[in-house]
Structure formats: structure tokens, C-alpha cells
Design a protein around this motif. Structure first.
Motif, short mmCIF file in Angstrom:
data_model
loop_
_atom_site.label_atom_id
_atom_site.label_comp_id
_atom_site.label_asym_id
_atom_site.label_seq_id
_atom_site.Cartn_x
_atom_site.Cartn_y
_atom_site.Cartn_z
N ARG A 59 -24.32 29.87 -24.94
CA ARG A 59 -23.45 28.68 -25.04
C ARG A 59 -22.01 29.07 -24.64
N SER A 60 -21.03 28.74 -25.46
CA SER A 60 -19.64 29.05 -25.09
C SER A 60 -19.17 30.37 -25.69
N LEU A 61 -20.10 31.23 -26.04
CA LEU A 61 -19.83 32.61 -26.46
C LEU A 61 -18.78 32.72 -27.57
N PRO A 62 -19.13 32.31 -28.77
CA PRO A 62 -18.16 32.29 -29.87
C PRO A 62 -17.50 33.64 -30.15
N TYR A 63 -18.14 34.72 -29.74
CA TYR A 63 -17.59 36.06 -30.03
C TYR A 63 -16.68 36.55 -28.90
N GLY A 64 -16.47 35.71 -27.89
CA GLY A 64 -15.85 36.15 -26.63
C GLY A 64 -14.54 36.91 -26.74
N ASP A 65 -13.71 36.61 -27.74
CA ASP A 65 -12.40 37.29 -27.77
C ASP A 65 -12.38 38.47 -28.74
N ASN A 66 -13.57 38.95 -29.14
CA ASN A 66 -13.62 40.12 -30.02
C ASN A 66 -13.00 41.33 -29.30
N ALA A 67 -12.12 42.04 -30.01
CA ALA A 67 -11.36 43.13 -29.39
C ALA A 67 -12.25 44.30 -28.97
N ALA A 68 -13.43 44.42 -29.58
CA ALA A 68 -14.31 45.55 -29.24
C ALA A 68 -15.08 45.30 -27.94
N ILE A 69 -14.91 44.11 -27.38
CA ILE A 69 -15.66 43.78 -26.16
C ILE A 69 -14.74 43.84 -24.94
N ALA A 70 -15.15 44.60 -23.96
CA ALA A 70 -14.35 44.73 -22.74
C ALA A 70 -14.77 43.69 -21.70
N ALA A 71 -16.06 43.43 -21.62
CA ALA A 71 -16.55 42.52 -20.58
C ALA A 71 -17.84 41.85 -21.02
N ILE A 72 -18.03 40.62 -20.57
CA ILE A 72 -19.27 39.89 -20.87
C ILE A 72 -19.83 39.37 -19.56
N GLU A 73 -21.12 39.60 -19.38
CA GLU A 73 -21.81 38.95 -18.27
C GLU A 73 -22.82 37.99 -18.89
N SER A 74 -22.72 36.74 -18.49
CA SER A 74 -23.48 35.71 -19.18
C SER A 74 -24.43 34.99 -18.24
N PHE A 75 -25.69 34.90 -18.66
CA PHE A 75 -26.67 34.08 -17.92
C PHE A 75 -26.74 32.75 -18.65
N GLU A 76 -26.02 31.78 -18.16
CA GLU A 76 -25.97 30.46 -18.81
C GLU A 76 -25.98 29.41 -17.71
N CYS A 77 -27.11 28.72 -17.58
CA CYS A 77 -27.25 27.73 -16.50
C CYS A 77 -26.62 26.39 -16.87
N ARG A 78 -26.32 26.21 -18.13
CA ARG A 78 -25.83 24.89 -18.56
C ARG A 78 -24.33 24.81 -18.27
N LYS A 79 -24.02 24.02 -17.27
CA LYS A 79 -22.67 23.98 -16.69
C LYS A 79 -21.59 23.72 -17.74
N ASN A 80 -21.84 22.78 -18.64
CA ASN A 80 -20.79 22.40 -19.60
C ASN A 80 -20.41 23.56 -20.51
N PHE A 81 -21.43 24.32 -20.93
CA PHE A 81 -21.13 25.50 -21.76
C PHE A 81 -20.40 26.56 -20.94
N LYS A 82 -20.84 26.70 -19.70
CA LYS A 82 -20.21 27.70 -18.83
C LYS A 82 -18.72 27.37 -18.65
N ASP A 83 -18.45 26.08 -18.44
CA ASP A 83 -17.06 25.63 -18.27
C ASP A 83 -16.23 25.90 -19.53
N ALA A 84 -16.85 25.67 -20.69
CA ALA A 84 -16.12 25.88 -21.95
C ALA A 84 -15.79 27.36 -22.12
N ALA A 85 -16.75 28.24 -21.80
CA ALA A 85 -16.51 29.68 -21.93
C ALA A 85 -15.38 30.10 -20.98
#
Lengths: 201, 251
Positions: A59-85
């Protein structure tokens, strides 16, 4: 969006981002910060540092701004969620190319199990064939409200109005854990349940 | 079965309705949800005299369960009343029952739920519909916001913050013809208070779907026609029911 006084103001912005991407201000959105908190706790337990994550249908990757994460590659076909992320994390999130998937490139692999309950999204049944002993692989699902009973909710809808078939989701789960023969380790939280799909046990 | 135009379920239409509710003014008017002839029939059956059906005395929302019969809430004035019809009971008016299910289906799709959600006893929420008539001034429904963490003296369930939730109002009478000066007041997403009928064009037969967590009330109605006054149907859902069902299962 107007929110009650006892909720953090940050939530108002999160709801606005989702609604501007034509997503519902649902339980998922309202609990976005709670879900994020549960992911943060989980990442702390894994002792991640500068981690690279491969995510499937997060979805919109709720953990996205966690400081321990350097990069995220996301397989998300649902455009609206992709836009939100994209709106929430900018270029930190890149699309995941599953045609050239090499799981060794990632420190953590996360698979939202609702993926399996959605039709027409090219569910890669071969995914668990790529799991190796050294991979940290976890399936997860967003928990439904306590009152929701299974007989009343064979189908539910994600916030972009796609129907999720819980039976198909369960079949996908069974497929994803078919290599685990000693029972699946679960981590149960209020908003999130995680399933350890590592084949090293 | 009563079926409104199937177009309403097309994804573009649902997108437009959602945009209006969550990003736009906070409501969407489905014009002519009921044809004028159907409105007239309902008015004749329910508003033109005594209803030939037994309605039980008032039940508190908190006390409603699967054994609760359909019941009547009497208001400040003898003409003020709400007929509360539970979806799990035998329908006193089959046509009205079908109309309620159809209206609820539209709400379900807007809220991202299965079409027939809340019409089955096993669902997390269960539907009741209320045919209400207000003919007296003052507050018929005090100002409040649902699902906004506000204290509710007699809740139909949990009122934790849930901005997705919508309520429906099916108008059965006309502002300026059947009532005036007051009616359904609604604070839109921009914080402006609107009076439906006067500030928003609605007529008998229109179905308004609106964001439940916005402040709303019914007040200051002056009836121009005592039989109809401000008449409408609203569609509350009860979540106490799930607990009731679980308790029964445990016995």
C-alpha cells in the motif's frame, strides 16, 4: 481533514495525502501512525541498519520514513497507493522489477498477504522458490477490526476499492508458507500480524 | 426488489461521489433516487394517517438486539415521530425495505464494503432504517458529529474516529412546500453550515450521502403541511449486535 483534538496533527496531513490520491480515509489510514509504530518496533527487533527493502503490495508503505531504512523497492500495481507513497517519501521508493528479481540484493523482504486475494495483478507463485536460508522474509497482514467476523467478510475492499478475497488470500498464504514444516512463527500486534517465511527453521 | 440505476456502481461515479464526500463539500446528492410516484405512495402509507402496524414502545440504542421489535420514537410534538425498522424483522412495508437495502448498498460501495454489508445478522454492523417526521421547532436532533470521539449518551455502537463513515438521508418532503425555516443542517468540509433545501437544492426523492463525522442537526422546522412536515429516512447501523451474536454463540 478535521480530526479530533486527541489525535496527532500529523494524521490530518496523512489523511489528506491519501484522499488526494482518491483513497478512502479508512481504518488503515486512521491507524497509519499506529501501523508505522508497530513496523518500527519490528525493525528495531531485527536490528536493521541502512536496510534495503523489497516490498510486495505494501500500500502506501507506512514504515517508509523509518531511519533504519535506506531504500525501498516496491511492487505495487495499485496506482493510487503508489501515488500516495510517492507523495509521502519522494524518491526513497523505487519500483521493484519482479522480472529480474534477485532477493540477495535486499536486507528484508516484506510481502503483504492481501496480494494473494487480489485478482489480475500477476501473483508470482514462484516467489517462495527464491527464498534462501540467509534471507529475512516476512509476510504480513493488516488486522481487521475486532468485531469483523469471518463469515461476514469473505470479501473486503482495500481503500482503492479493489475487492480482496480472503479465501484466495488464505490460499496464497498457504502457498507462501508451504516450505515451513514446523509451524509458522507469527508476530501478532494490534494492527499487524507478521509471518516469518524464512526457511531456516 | 427496488433497483436504482446500475450506473451508480460504475467506478467513475463512485470516484465522483467519494471525491465530493471526502475532499469536496462533504456530501453528494443522488437526484431522483426515488421517483415522485414512489415518494407519494410512501407519504400516503406512512404520513397521511395512523399506520396500521404494531410498533413497540421506545428502545434505547444501547438496548437494541436481535429480539428488538420495530419501535416508535415519539418527539416533542404529537406529530413528531420516527418509525424504527430493524432489518432483521419482518418488513412492515416490503417496498420500503427494498428501498432501504438499495440505499445501503450505495453507501457500502462508497465506504469500500461488500454490497450487502449490514443487511445480514452475521455482519459487523447491522442496519436499521428510520422514517422520521418533524413538524415542530426547536432541536429534533441536537448538534453533534458521529465517529469523532464525541461522548454519545445513547450510542448505537463504538464512536471511535472513523472519517470513512457516511450517513444517508432520503428526503420525503420538500423545503418551501412541506416545511421551511429549518430542517437538516450540515457543516460542510470548509466549516460552513448549510441548510438542505434552502442552501443545497434537494427535493423529495433525493438521496443525500454525507460524511458522518461532520457536525449536523435537525432544528427549527416549521411545518407548512402537518402530514409531511420535514420527512426523511435515515439509515443507522448498530455494532452492539455483533457482541450479542457472540454471546448467543457462547451459550
Amino acid at each position: 481533514m478535521r480530526i479530533p483534538d486527541n489525535y496527532p496533527q500529523q494524521l490530518s496531513d496523512i489523511l489528506d495525502v491519501h484522499m488526494s490520491c482518491e483513497l478512502l480515509p479508512s481504518r488503515y489510514c486512521v491507524n497509519f501512525l499506529n501501523i508505522k509504530e508497530e513496523f518500527n518496533r519490528f525493525f528495531a527487533e531485527l536490528k536493521l541498519n541502512r536496510a534495503r527493502i523489497a516490498d510486495f503490495f505494501g500500500r502506501s508503505l507506512p514504515y517508509g520514513d523509518n531511519a533504519a531504512i535506506a531504500a525501498i523497492e516496491s511492487f505495487e500495481c495499485r496506482k493510487n497507493f503508489k501515488d500516495a507513497a510517492k507523495k509521502l517519501y519522494g524518491n526513497k521508493v523505487k519500483p521493484l522489477d519482479i522480472n529480474n528479481l534477485e532477493l540477495d540484493n535486499y536486507d528484508l523482504i516484506l510481502i503483504n498477504l492481501e496480494f494473494g486475494g487480489l485478482s489480475d495483478h500477476g501473483m508470482p507463485l514462484w516467489l517462495n522458490e527464491k527464498f534462501r536460508k540467509h534471507h529475512k522474509v516476512f509476510g504480513y497482514k493488516y488486522n481487521l477490526p475486532h468485531q469483523a467476523k469471518p463469515e461476514g467478510s469473505l470479501f473486503y475492499r482495500s481503500d482503492d476499492n479493489e475487492e480482496i478475497n480472503t479465501l484466495a488470500e488464505f490460499n496464497w498464504y498457504k502457498h507462501m508458507v508451504s516450505h515451513v514444516h514446523q509451524g509458522v512463527k507469527r508476530i501478532e500486534r494490534e494492527y499487524l500480524t507478521l509471518f516469518d517465511l524464512n526457511i531456516n527453521y | 426488489m427496488y433497483n436504482f440505476e446500475e450506473n451508480i456502481y460504475q467506478s467513475e461515479t463512485i470516484r465522483d461521489i467519494r471525491t465530493a464526500i471526502y475532499q469536496g463539500p462533504g456530501y453528494f446528492v443522488i437526484k431522483d433516487f426515488l421517483p415522485k410516484q414512489a415518494v407519494k405512495k410512501i407519504q400516503q402509507r406512512w404520513l397521511s394517517g395512523e399506520v396500521d402496524y404494531y410498533f413497540d414502545r421506545f428502545h434505547k440504542n444501547t438496548a437494541v438486539n436481535f429480539h428488538t421489535p420495530n419501535y416508535l420514537i415519539k418527539g416533542a410534538n404529537a406529530g413528531d415521530r420516527s418509525y424504527c425498522i430493524n432489518i432483521w424483522n419482518q418488513a412492515p412495508d416490503d417496498e420500503l425495505h427494498d428501498i432501504a437495502i438499495e440505499a445501503n448498498k450505495i453507501r457500502n460501495i462508497v465506504e469500500g464494503r461488500p454490497r450487502y454489508f449490514a443487511t445480514r445478522n452475521c455482519d459487523e454492523l447491522v442496519l436499521q432504517y428510520r422514517l422520521s417526521r418533524t413538524v415542530s421547532p426547536g432541536f429534533a436532533v441536537k448538534k453533534h458529529a458521529d465517529f469523532f470521539e464525541e461522548f454519545r449518551p445513547d450510542p448505537a455502537g463504538n464512536h471511535a474516529f472513523d472519517p470513512k463513515r457516511c450517513q444517508l438521508t432520503l428526503f420525503l418532503s420538500d423545503y418551501g412546500k412541506d416545511y421551511h425555516q429549518g430542517g437538516f443542517h450540515f457543516v460542510n468540509n470548509a466549516g460552513q453550515e448549510l441548510l438542505f433545501g434552502r442552501d443545497v437544492a434537494v427535493a423529495a426523492g433525493d438521496l443525500v450521502i454525507w460524511k458522518y463525522s461532520n457536525i449536523h442537526c435537525v432544528r427549527e422546522v416549521t411545518a407548512l403541511n402537518d402530514k409531511t412536515g420535514f420527512s426523511r429516512i435515515i439509515f443507522p447501523q448498530f455494532d452492539n449486535m455483533a457482541k450479542d451474536k457472540l454471546k448467543e454463540g457462547a451459550r
